[in-house]
Design a protein around this motif. Structure first.
Motif, PDB file in Angstrom:
ATOM      1  N   UNK A  36      38.553  70.631  54.074  1.00  7.49           N
ATOM      2  CA  UNK A  36      38.361  71.040  55.464  1.00  7.49           C
ATOM      3  C   UNK A  36      39.728  71.357  56.067  1.00  7.49           C
ATOM      4  N   UNK A  37      39.852  72.535  56.658  1.00  8.26           N
ATOM      5  CA  UNK A  37      41.080  72.887  57.362  1.00  8.26           C
ATOM      6  C   UNK A  37      40.720  73.376  58.747  1.00  8.26           C
ATOM      7  N   UNK A  38      41.372  72.934  59.765  1.00 11.71           N
ATOM      8  CA  UNK A  38      42.444  71.941  59.778  1.00 11.71           C
ATOM      9  C   UNK A  38      41.891  70.536  59.542  1.00 11.71           C
ATOM     10  N   UNK A  39      42.815  69.555  59.500  1.00  5.51           N
ATOM     11  CA  UNK A  39      42.399  68.166  59.330  1.00  5.51           C
ATOM     12  C   UNK A  39      41.426  67.768  60.432  1.00  5.51           C
ATOM     13  N   UNK A  40      40.632  66.760  60.155  1.00  6.55           N
ATOM     14  CA  UNK A  40      39.655  66.266  61.125  1.00  6.55           C
ATOM     15  C   UNK A  40      40.330  65.204  61.984  1.00  6.55           C
ATOM     16  N   UNK A  41      40.312  65.409  63.305  1.00  6.32           N
ATOM     17  CA  UNK A  41      40.944  64.494  64.254  1.00  6.32           C
ATOM     18  C   UNK A  41      39.928  64.146  65.328  1.00  6.32           C
ATOM     19  N   UNK A  42      39.792  62.849  65.615  1.00  7.14           N
ATOM     20  CA  UNK A  42      38.884  62.419  66.674  1.00  7.14           C
ATOM     21  C   UNK A  42      39.302  61.049  67.189  1.00  7.14           C
ATOM     22  N   UNK A  43      38.689  60.647  68.280  1.00 11.25           N
ATOM     23  CA  UNK A  43      38.919  59.318  68.837  1.00 11.25           C
ATOM     24  C   UNK A  43      37.907  58.345  68.260  1.00 11.25           C
ATOM     25  N   UNK A  44      38.247  57.069  68.315  1.00  8.98           N
ATOM     26  CA  UNK A  44      37.313  56.022  67.915  1.00  8.98           C
ATOM     27  C   UNK A  44      37.309  54.939  68.986  1.00  8.98           C
ATOM     28  N   UNK A  45      36.405  54.005  68.872  1.00  3.03           N
ATOM     29  CA  UNK A  45      36.261  52.938  69.859  1.00  3.03           C
ATOM     30  C   UNK A  45      37.400  51.937  69.660  1.00  3.03           C
ATOM     31  N   UNK A  46      38.255  51.824  70.670  1.00  2.00           N
ATOM     32  CA  UNK A  46      39.454  50.985  70.572  1.00  2.00           C
ATOM     33  C   UNK A  46      39.253  49.664  71.310  1.00  2.00           C
ATOM     34  N   UNK A  47      39.939  48.626  70.824  1.00  2.00           N
ATOM     35  CA  UNK A  47      39.918  47.325  71.490  1.00  2.00           C
ATOM     36  C   UNK A  47      40.907  47.294  72.654  1.00  2.00           C
ATOM     37  N   UNK A  48      41.772  48.287  72.701  1.00  2.00           N
ATOM     38  CA  UNK A  48      42.803  48.347  73.734  1.00  2.00           C
ATOM     39  C   UNK A  48      42.355  49.239  74.882  1.00  2.00           C
ATOM     40  N   UNK A  49      43.206  49.344  75.897  1.00  2.00           N
ATOM     41  CA  UNK A  49      42.862  50.174  77.049  1.00  2.00           C
ATOM     42  C   UNK A  49      43.034  51.658  76.763  1.00  2.00           C
ATOM     43  N   UNK A  50      43.911  51.995  75.814  1.00  2.00           N
ATOM     44  CA  UNK A  50      44.077  53.413  75.486  1.00  2.00           C
ATOM     45  C   UNK A  50      43.143  53.796  74.341  1.00  2.00           C
ATOM     46  N   UNK A  51      42.881  55.084  74.225  1.00  2.00           N
ATOM     47  CA  UNK A  51      42.015  55.575  73.148  1.00  2.00           C
ATOM     48  C   UNK A  51      42.733  55.510  71.809  1.00  2.00           C
ATOM     49  N   UNK A  52      41.999  55.165  70.775  1.00  2.00           N
ATOM     50  CA  UNK A  52      42.538  55.237  69.433  1.00  2.00           C
ATOM     51  C   UNK A  52      42.145  56.561  68.815  1.00  2.00           C
ATOM     52  N   UNK A  53      42.934  57.033  67.862  1.00  3.72           N
ATOM     53  CA  UNK A  53      42.561  58.266  67.185  1.00  3.72           C
ATOM     54  C   UNK A  53      42.720  58.098  65.686  1.00  3.72           C
ATOM     55  N   UNK A  54      41.972  58.908  64.970  1.00  7.11           N
ATOM     56  CA  UNK A  54      42.062  58.933  63.516  1.00  7.11           C
ATOM     57  C   UNK A  54      42.157  60.399  63.092  1.00  7.11           C
ATOM     58  N   UNK A  55      43.018  60.634  62.100  1.00  6.92           N
ATOM     59  CA  UNK A  55      43.216  61.981  61.556  1.00  6.92           C
ATOM     60  C   UNK A  55      43.056  61.874  60.047  1.00  6.92           C
ATOM     61  N   UNK A  56      42.124  62.650  59.490  1.00  8.17           N
ATOM     62  CA  UNK A  56      41.893  62.581  58.047  1.00  8.17           C
ATOM     63  C   UNK A  56      41.867  63.979  57.434  1.00  8.17           C
ATOM     64  N   UNK A  57      42.275  64.021  56.189  1.00  7.91           N
ATOM     65  CA  UNK A  57      42.079  65.213  55.355  1.00  7.91           C
ATOM     66  C   UNK A  57      40.964  64.879  54.385  1.00  7.91           C
ATOM     67  N   UNK A  58      39.987  65.739  54.305  1.00 12.10           N
ATOM     68  CA  UNK A  58      38.811  65.485  53.476  1.00 12.10           C
ATOM     69  C   UNK A  58      38.709  66.555  52.398  1.00 12.10           C
ATOM     70  N   UNK A  59      38.492  66.118  51.172  1.00 11.26           N
ATOM     71  CA  UNK A  59      38.238  67.013  50.041  1.00 11.26           C
ATOM     72  C   UNK A  59      36.870  66.665  49.471  1.00 11.26           C
ATOM     73  N   UNK A  60      36.015  67.669  49.335  1.00 11.77           N
ATOM     74  CA  UNK A  60      34.692  67.487  48.751  1.00 11.77           C
ATOM     75  C   UNK A  60      34.737  67.983  47.306  1.00 11.77           C
ATOM     76  N   UNK A  61      34.320  67.155  46.375  1.00 19.73           N
ATOM     77  CA  UNK A  61      34.319  67.513  44.958  1.00 19.73           C
ATOM     78  C   UNK A  61      32.921  67.962  44.554  1.00 19.73           C
ATOM     79  N   UNK A  62      32.832  69.151  43.937  1.00 18.35           N
ATOM     80  CA  UNK A  62      31.566  69.693  43.452  1.00 18.35           C
ATOM     81  C   UNK A  62      31.697  70.025  41.968  1.00 18.35           C
TER      82      UNK A  62
END
Length: 135
Positions: A36-62
């Motif tokens: 997948x291009x570009x990388x996948x970036x999104x927020x997740x549920x954080x325990x802190x007051x600010x938002x957490x984010x995660x950025x991943x590169x995903x490769x699907x094998x067929x």
């Protein structure tokens, strides 16, 4: 001496015919990867007051390179499913190794479930997170 030469000839021919049959029976999978291009970036549920984010590169094998066209066609649908899964995760799960594997497995199953609905069969053999960054 004649018998020895005949035996040697017979063994050589058996050896060659066996290797010819073995080559026909050996099936070699030609795996291909879809990233997948570009990388996948999104927020997740954080325990802190600010938002957490995660950025991943995903490769699907067929198994077959022809499947890459199908994955490219359904890229937006598959990306949206992965984003939805990532956005529903807790900070503790995103930041743990066990949680990362659970997220990967959940994404893998969702992608194959969507492909089953869209093309009639699950195409993805494995899903790899080649980059996994969070804050």
């Amino acid at each position: 001496m004649k018998q020895f030469a005949l035996l040697l000839l017979l063994l050589a021919s058996c050896s060659m015919s066996h290797s010819a049959f073995a080559a026909k029976d050996d099936v070699v999978d030609t795996y291909a990867y879809y990233g997948f291009t570009p990388d996948i970036v999104t927020n997740y549920i954080s325990n802190r007051k600010k938002l957490g984010f995660v950025k991943i590169s995903v490769e699907l094998m067929v198994k077959a390179p022809e499947d890459l066209v199908v994955l490219q066609h359904h890229d937006p649908l598959l990306r949206a499913a992965i984003l939805e899964i990532l956005g529903a995760q807790t900070e503790d799960k995103v930041k743990s190794l066990v949680g990362k594997e659970e997220i990967r497995r959940e994404c893998y199953e969702a992608v194959n479930r969507l492909l089953q609905q869209e093309v009639g069969k699950p195409l993805v053999v494995n899903m790899l997170f080649t980059k996994y960054l969070y804050d």
